[in-house]
Scaffold this active site. Sequence first.
Site, PDB file in Angstrom:
ATOM      1  N   LYS A  99       0.877  -1.179   0.000  1.00  0.00           N
ATOM      2  CA  LYS A  99       0.000   0.000   0.000  1.00  0.00           C
ATOM      3  C   LYS A  99       0.900   1.210   0.000  1.00  0.00           C
ATOM      4  O   LYS A  99       1.751   1.356   0.882  1.00  0.00           O
ATOM      5  CB  LYS A  99      -0.827  -0.084   1.279  1.00  0.00           C
ATOM      6  CG  LYS A  99      -1.565   1.112   1.754  1.00  0.00           C
ATOM      7  CD  LYS A  99      -2.294   0.634   3.015  1.00  0.00           C
ATOM      8  CE  LYS A  99      -3.074   1.637   3.797  1.00  0.00           C
ATOM      9  NZ  LYS A  99      -2.795   3.007   3.706  1.00  0.00           N
TER      10      LYS A  99
HETATM   11  P1  FBP Z   1      -6.459   7.168   4.969  1.00  0.00           P
HETATM   12  O1  FBP Z   1      -7.161   6.731   3.709  1.00  0.00           O
HETATM   13  O2  FBP Z   1      -7.390   7.849   5.908  1.00  0.00           O
HETATM   14  O3  FBP Z   1      -5.223   7.984   4.649  1.00  0.00           O
HETATM   15  O4  FBP Z   1      -6.003   5.832   5.704  1.00  0.00           O
HETATM   16  C1  FBP Z   1      -4.948   5.047   5.238  1.00  0.00           C
HETATM   17  C2  FBP Z   1      -3.871   4.936   6.299  1.00  0.00           C
HETATM   18  O5  FBP Z   1      -2.770   4.168   5.872  1.00  0.00           O
HETATM   19  C3  FBP Z   1      -4.362   4.375   7.618  1.00  0.00           C
HETATM   20  O6  FBP Z   1      -4.305   2.972   7.647  1.00  0.00           O
HETATM   21  C4  FBP Z   1      -3.443   5.017   8.582  1.00  0.00           C
HETATM   22  O7  FBP Z   1      -4.006   5.222   9.836  1.00  0.00           O
HETATM   23  C5  FBP Z   1      -3.160   6.341   7.969  1.00  0.00           C
HETATM   24  O8  FBP Z   1      -3.372   6.224   6.590  1.00  0.00           O
HETATM   25  C6  FBP Z   1      -1.751   6.764   8.242  1.00  0.00           C
HETATM   26  O9  FBP Z   1      -1.489   7.960   7.579  1.00  0.00           O
HETATM   27  P2  FBP Z   1      -0.164   8.764   7.849  1.00  0.00           P
HETATM   28  O10 FBP Z   1       0.847   7.801   8.375  1.00  0.00           O
HETATM   29  O11 FBP Z   1       0.213   9.346   6.540  1.00  0.00           O
HETATM   30  O12 FBP Z   1      -0.510   9.782   8.854  1.00  0.00           O
END
Ligand code: FBP
Length: 270
Positions: free
Chosen positions: A177
Site C-alpha cells: 500500500k
Molecule cells: P487514509 O485513507 O485515511 O489515509 O487511511 C490510510 C492509512 O494508511 C491508515 O491505515 C493510517 O491510519 C493512515 O493512513 C496513516 O497515515 P499517515 O501515516 O500518513 O498519517
Amino acid sequence: MIPVDDKPLVRDGKIVILAYDHGIEHGPADFTNMPERTDPEPVFEAATHPGVTSLAVQKGIAEGYYPSYEDDVNLLMKLNGTSNLWMGEPDTAVNCSVEYAVQVGASSVGFTVYAGANNEIGMVEEFREAQERSREHDLPVVMWGYPRGQGVKNASSPDVIAYAARLGLELGADVTKVKYPGSQEAMEDVVRMTGDSKVVMSGGSKTTDREFLEEVKATMNAGGDGVAVGRNVWQHENPQEILDALEAVVFEDATVDTALATAGIEEAHR
Ligand code: FBP
C-alpha cells in the site's frame, strides 16, 4: 509472494481495504469533524458493503467488535502501529502476533514499514517474522509501505514511492500500500516495480469525492489493484454512497462521472 486471488482480501483480482486504525495513528483529531464515527460500530457496518474486501483494524477494536461481524466482514488485522504522540524517528510497535490475529478471525494481516527511518533494520526484521509466520497460516500480508524519517528527503516524490513499492515485492509482501504518487504515469512506474505482487493506493486525508475517485481511477488505469482507504469513506457524511461509487470505479471500470451518478451523489456534493 503467494497467490492471493482466491483469498477473502481479494474480489475479482481487486482489493478495497477500509482502514480504521486512525485512533492509534492520528488520535481523536481524526474524529472531530464526524464525532459519531469515534464509535467503531458504524464503520463495521460500512465494511459490510460488497465493495469492501476487508476491514483493517487494530487488535483491541477487532477483539471488541469483530465477533458481531465475522459473517459479513473480512478482517485484516494490523499487527503494528504508533501514536502521533511519539516524537522520535518514525518507528512502530508490534502489538499483535500473527497467531493471535488468526485466533481473532483475521484472513489477512497488515504491517507498516517506514523505510528510511533510523530503525528501518529493526522494522524489516520484525516484518520478516510476521511474513514468515503468516505463510504458516496461508494469510496474505499487506505492507503499509511508507518511507519516512532521516533518510528520506521527500516522502511524496514518485521515485521514493516507487522504491517503497519495490521493497514490498523484495521483502515478500503480497500487497503493498503506497501513497498516490501524483499522476497515472508515476503510478505506472510504481506498478512496474511490484512485479506480480499487488499494489493499492493509500486514501489520504478527506477531500472531495471527485478528487478522491480521480486518484483511484488513475491508479486502476495504471494497472494498480485497488485502494486502502480510511478517511475518505468513514469521514464521509454517507459512507454507503461513496462506497457505491468506489465499487463502480474499482470493480466495474466506471468513469468517475458515471460512478458519482450511479451512487446518486449530487453535483453540489461532488
Ligand atoms: P487514509 O485513507 O485515511 O489515509 O487511511 C490510510 C492509512 O494508511 C491508515 O491505515 C493510517 O491510519 C493512515 O493512513 C496513516 O497515515 P499517515 O501515516 O500518513 O498519517
